[in-house]
Design a protein around this motif. Structure first.
Motif, PDB file in Angstrom:
ATOM      1  N   GLY A 192      18.815  13.333  -2.215  1.00  0.00           N
ATOM      2  CA  GLY A 192      17.573  13.488  -1.464  1.00  0.00           C
ATOM      3  C   GLY A 192      17.667  12.743  -0.159  1.00  0.00           C
ATOM      4  N   PRO A 193      16.765  13.041   0.761  1.00  0.00           N
ATOM      5  CA  PRO A 193      16.836  12.413   2.083  1.00  0.00           C
ATOM      6  C   PRO A 193      16.620  10.909   2.034  1.00  0.00           C
ATOM      7  CG  PRO A 193      14.852  13.757   1.871  1.00  0.00           C
ATOM      8  CD  PRO A 193      15.666  14.003   0.658  1.00  0.00           C
ATOM      9  N   SER A 194      17.004  10.249   3.106  1.00  0.00           N
ATOM     10  CA  SER A 194      16.865   8.803   3.209  1.00  0.00           C
ATOM     11  C   SER A 194      15.398   8.403   3.094  1.00  0.00           C
ATOM     12  CB  SER A 194      17.434   8.353   4.559  1.00  0.00           C
ATOM     13  OG  SER A 194      17.326   6.965   4.654  1.00  0.00           O
ATOM     14  N   GLY A 195      15.156   7.358   2.318  1.00  0.00           N
ATOM     15  CA  GLY A 195      13.791   6.875   2.171  1.00  0.00           C
ATOM     16  C   GLY A 195      12.978   7.601   1.121  1.00  0.00           C
ATOM     17  N   SER A 196      13.632   8.504   0.378  1.00  0.00           N
ATOM     18  CA  SER A 196      12.868   9.288  -0.604  1.00  0.00           C
ATOM     19  C   SER A 196      12.618   8.515  -1.897  1.00  0.00           C
ATOM     20  CB  SER A 196      13.587  10.608  -0.891  1.00  0.00           C
ATOM     21  OG  SER A 196      14.909  10.364  -1.294  1.00  0.00           O
ATOM     22  N   GLY A 197      13.267   7.350  -2.067  1.00  0.00           N
ATOM     23  CA  GLY A 197      12.992   6.536  -3.251  1.00  0.00           C
ATOM     24  C   GLY A 197      14.082   6.552  -4.303  1.00  0.00           C
ATOM     25  N   LYS A 198      15.271   7.041  -3.943  1.00  0.00           N
ATOM     26  CA  LYS A 198      16.368   7.126  -4.910  1.00  0.00           C
ATOM     27  C   LYS A 198      16.797   5.747  -5.408  1.00  0.00           C
ATOM     28  CE  LYS A 198      19.044   9.022  -1.808  1.00  0.00           C
ATOM     29  NZ  LYS A 198      18.197   8.965  -0.599  1.00  0.00           N
ATOM     30  N   SER A 199      17.044   4.847  -4.451  1.00  0.00           N
ATOM     31  CA  SER A 199      17.468   3.491  -4.836  1.00  0.00           C
ATOM     32  C   SER A 199      16.382   2.822  -5.655  1.00  0.00           C
ATOM     33  CB  SER A 199      17.734   2.644  -3.600  1.00  0.00           C
ATOM     34  OG  SER A 199      18.720   3.235  -2.817  1.00  0.00           O
ATOM     35  N   THR A 200      15.150   2.993  -5.218  1.00  0.00           N
ATOM     36  CA  THR A 200      14.035   2.371  -5.922  1.00  0.00           C
ATOM     37  C   THR A 200      13.983   2.859  -7.359  1.00  0.00           C
ATOM     38  OG1 THR A 200      12.862   2.356  -3.819  1.00  0.00           O
ATOM     39  CG2 THR A 200      11.567   1.904  -5.782  1.00  0.00           C
ATOM     40  N   ALA A 233       0.828  -1.206   0.000  1.00  0.00           N
ATOM     41  CA  ALA A 233       0.000   0.000   0.000  1.00  0.00           C
ATOM     42  C   ALA A 233       0.867   1.263   0.000  1.00  0.00           C
ATOM     43  CB  ALA A 233      -0.911   0.002   1.222  1.00  0.00           C
ATOM     44  N   PHE A 234       2.184   1.060   0.173  1.00  0.00           N
ATOM     45  CA  PHE A 234       3.077   2.206   0.330  1.00  0.00           C
ATOM     46  C   PHE A 234       3.503   2.759  -1.043  1.00  0.00           C
ATOM     47  CE2 PHE A 234       7.561   3.675   1.121  1.00  0.00           C
ATOM     48  CZ  PHE A 234       7.180   4.880   1.703  1.00  0.00           C
ATOM     49  N   HIS A 235       3.207   4.027  -1.267  1.00  0.00           N
ATOM     50  CA  HIS A 235       3.494   4.666  -2.549  1.00  0.00           C
ATOM     51  C   HIS A 235       4.938   5.171  -2.546  1.00  0.00           C
ATOM     52  CE1 HIS A 235       1.362   7.271  -5.829  1.00  0.00           C
ATOM     53  NE2 HIS A 235       2.349   6.546  -6.304  1.00  0.00           N
ATOM     54  N   VAL A 236       5.867   4.426  -3.167  1.00  0.00           N
ATOM     55  CA  VAL A 236       7.297   4.801  -3.095  1.00  0.00           C
ATOM     56  C   VAL A 236       7.670   5.844  -4.133  1.00  0.00           C
ATOM     57  CG1 VAL A 236       9.443   3.683  -2.505  1.00  0.00           C
ATOM     58  CG2 VAL A 236       7.531   2.296  -3.313  1.00  0.00           C
ATOM     59  N   LEU A 237       7.233   5.619  -5.363  1.00  0.00           N
ATOM     60  CA  LEU A 237       7.562   6.561  -6.434  1.00  0.00           C
ATOM     61  C   LEU A 237       6.263   7.183  -6.930  1.00  0.00           C
ATOM     62  CD1 LEU A 237      10.201   4.557  -8.524  1.00  0.00           C
ATOM     63  CD2 LEU A 237      10.612   6.303  -6.785  1.00  0.00           C
ATOM     64  N   ASP A 249      24.435   3.291  -7.031  1.00  0.00           N
ATOM     65  CA  ASP A 249      23.597   3.566  -5.866  1.00  0.00           C
ATOM     66  C   ASP A 249      24.484   3.818  -4.654  1.00  0.00           C
ATOM     67  OD1 ASP A 249      21.599   3.872  -4.054  1.00  0.00           O
ATOM     68  OD2 ASP A 249      20.781   1.844  -4.227  1.00  0.00           O
ATOM     69  N   GLU A 250      24.677   5.069  -4.328  1.00  0.00           N
ATOM     70  CA  GLU A 250      25.525   5.472  -3.209  1.00  0.00           C
ATOM     71  C   GLU A 250      26.833   4.681  -3.162  1.00  0.00           C
ATOM     72  OE1 GLU A 250      23.818   6.782   0.313  1.00  0.00           O
ATOM     73  OE2 GLU A 250      21.744   6.433  -0.309  1.00  0.00           O
ATOM     74  N   PRO A 251      27.643   4.809  -4.212  1.00  0.00           N
ATOM     75  CA  PRO A 251      28.834   3.956  -4.318  1.00  0.00           C
ATOM     76  C   PRO A 251      29.898   4.244  -3.263  1.00  0.00           C
ATOM     77  CG  PRO A 251      28.852   5.639  -6.017  1.00  0.00           C
ATOM     78  CD  PRO A 251      27.500   5.715  -5.365  1.00  0.00           C
TER      79      PRO A 251
END
Ligand SMILES: Nc1ncnc2c1ncn2[C@@H]1O[C@H](COP(=O)(O)OP(=O)(O)OP(=O)(O)O)[C@@H](O)[C@H]1O
Ligand SMILES: [Mg+2]
Lengths: 219, 242
Positions: free
Chosen positions: B34-42, B13-17, B161-163
């Motif tokens: 962007g801040p942690s959990g903002s969906g960058k990796s996704t 149910a969680f809208h990531v992007l 991804d955050e290398p």
């Protein structure tokens, strides 16, 4: 029967005991191979994202884990020839029983092993263009097996001991042979002490090599 | 090269992007922060199909990632990816790590794969480490091997991804140097990072994400000049201050 220990009894029985041991070792070895093979397939099925596939595997595992091994041996010994419509020999009947039974236990060990490898390792494999099968075979399973080697060997040692249950269908494994000879010669002490020592030594070697292997493969 | 159009993704149910759109032209370097959990990796995992998305479209080199008919393995083999925790295969030597997919996916011979691996190891300054196992290398060295492993597939784009965020400070530059060289060679790159020095040096554009939205998508000069959104301003002042 306690009137002096006669070591000669054991010595004279060695050829027969060796035959029994061969049976035990063959049954153990083949059951391990078959059990690990099907256990791996079951584990992959249990971890599948297809509901019906993982449900089937989970049911299989729960079913066999809720039965006593001795019952499974009975079943297969009498059922397999009936199902196939022809006798396949006691050895193969119990081999199938052991493989199917042990696969359920190996499945749980292997599943834990696979889950001990991080999910991003799977992603790393996929990201290089490897398929699901290649990623599992080349990347995840080799690491999983290293992690679970000790548990896998412990389970195999237990199974080695459990093969003595073929006694119930009259197959001549090591322990049954020892029992038969002890009855024949009325020398239970010598034969059962000898049998205990042999089981002990083999299990000791097994658990020691488990420890050595683990040290060798620890990454 | 990479087109992301109105992509939405949910974890349950969680809208990531949320309706993300952007594009990366051939040879461009785009930094995502962007801040942690903002969906960058996704977001970058969606680009090579490691994560499925439910709405919108992504194309890489005109191949649609979300299309069921797309051979994802084939596509991924030409889109390099570098992970935060390196993700080298611990049971294989460094050189085997770099050779594996060349042989299994591209069908190169052992000799070809080895030659290519050695060239790349030279390029990232690690030829003398070829026979070692990943655990015997420092984090910075492992990440350079991971970059070499991705480059061995002759990718037409690279995702990072955050290398450098799992690295000790003194090792960050050895990895960034390799990435800067790659950017200067004209590689198309999407880089999730908070290394603003790197961004200033090589990025063509900067994307700022917050709570699943692409809040800001600006050229590097614009972004560091006057980011339009307040969130981005706050974020920038926070990371630039340390
Ligand atoms: N497999 C998953 N299942 C459910 N939720 C997830 C999953 N992966 C990530 N999330 C959630 O999705 C959100 C976005 O995650 P993502 O990893 O893309 O963030 P991020 O911007 O990369 O953060 P970070 O800087 O911490 O790496 C987070 O709130 C995370 O908890
Ligand atoms: Mg992330």
């Amino acid at each position: 029967m306690f009137g002096g220990i006669d070591y000669g009894v054991v010595e004279r029985a060695l050829p027969l005991l060796w035959q029994g041991m061969l049976f035990t070792l063959q049954l153990t070895g083949l059951s391990i191979c078959g059990g690990v093979f099907f256990g791996t397939i079951l584990a992959l099925m249990r971890l599948s994202s297809f509901r019906s596939v993982s449900f089937f595997a989970a049911s299989y595992v729960n079913f066999f884990r809720s039965l006593p091994l001795i019952l499974v041996i009975f079943w297969f010994y009498f059922l397999v020839p009936k199902l196939l419509g022809r006798p396949i020999g006691g050895f193969y009947s119990v081999l199938i029983a052991f493989v199917m039974f042990e696969a359920a236990y190996y499945c749980e060990i292997i599943r834990a092993g696979i889950q001990s490898v991080t999910r991003t390792q799977v992603h790393a494999g996929y990201a290089l263009g490897l398929t699901y099968g290649q990623t599992m075979r080349l990347i995840i399973l080799p690491q999983a097996f290293r992690n679970m080697l000790p548990v896998l060997l412990t389970q195999s040692i237990i199974m080695f001991q459990d093969t003595s249950l073929v006694y119930v269908v009259g197959l001549k494994d090591f322990l049954t042979t020892a029992d038969l000879i002890s009855n024949r010669d009325n020398r239970p002490v010598e034969l059962f002490v000898f049998a205990a020592i042999v089981y002990f030594i083999i299990c000791l070697i097994g658990s020691n090599s488990a420890r050595r292997l683990q040290r060798k493969y620890t990454i | 090269m990479i087109e992301v159009k109105n992509v939405s993704k949910w974890y349950g149910a969680f809208h990531v992007l949320k309706d993300c759109s952007t594009s990366v032209a051939k040879g461009q370097v785009v930094v995502i922060c962007g801040p942690s959990g903002s969906g960058k990796s996704t977001l970058i995992k969606c680009v090579n199909g490691l994560e499925p998305f439910q709405k919108g479209a992504i194309t890489v080199n005109d191949i649609s990632v979300g299309d069921k008919a797309t051979n994802l393995s084939q596509l991924r083999s030409r889109v390099g990816m570098v992970f935060q925790n390196f993700e080298l295969f611990p049971h294989m030597s460094v050189i085997r790590n770099i050779m594996l997919a060349q042989i299994k996916v591209l069908g190169r011979s052992e000799a070809e794969a080895e030659e290519r691996a050695m060239k790349l190891l030279t390029r990232v300054g690690l030829v003398d480490q070829a026979a070692k196992y990943p655990a015997q290398l420092s984090g910075g060295q492992q990440q350079r091997v991971a970059i070499a492993r991705a480059l061995a597939m002759d990718p037409f784009a690279m995702l990072f991804d955050e290398p450098t965020s799992a690295l000790d400070p003194e090792m960050i530059n050895e990895v960034l140097d390799v990435m800067v060289a790659l950017a200067e060679d004209g590689m198309t790159m999407m880089v999730v990072t908070h290394e603003m020095g790197f961004a200033k040096k090589v990025a063509d554009r900067i994307i700022f994400m917050d709570e699943g939205h692409i809040v800001e998508d600006a050229t590097t000069e614009e972004f560091f000049g006057t980011p339009r959104s307040e969130r981005a301003q706050m974020f920038l002042s926070k990371i630039l201050s340390h």
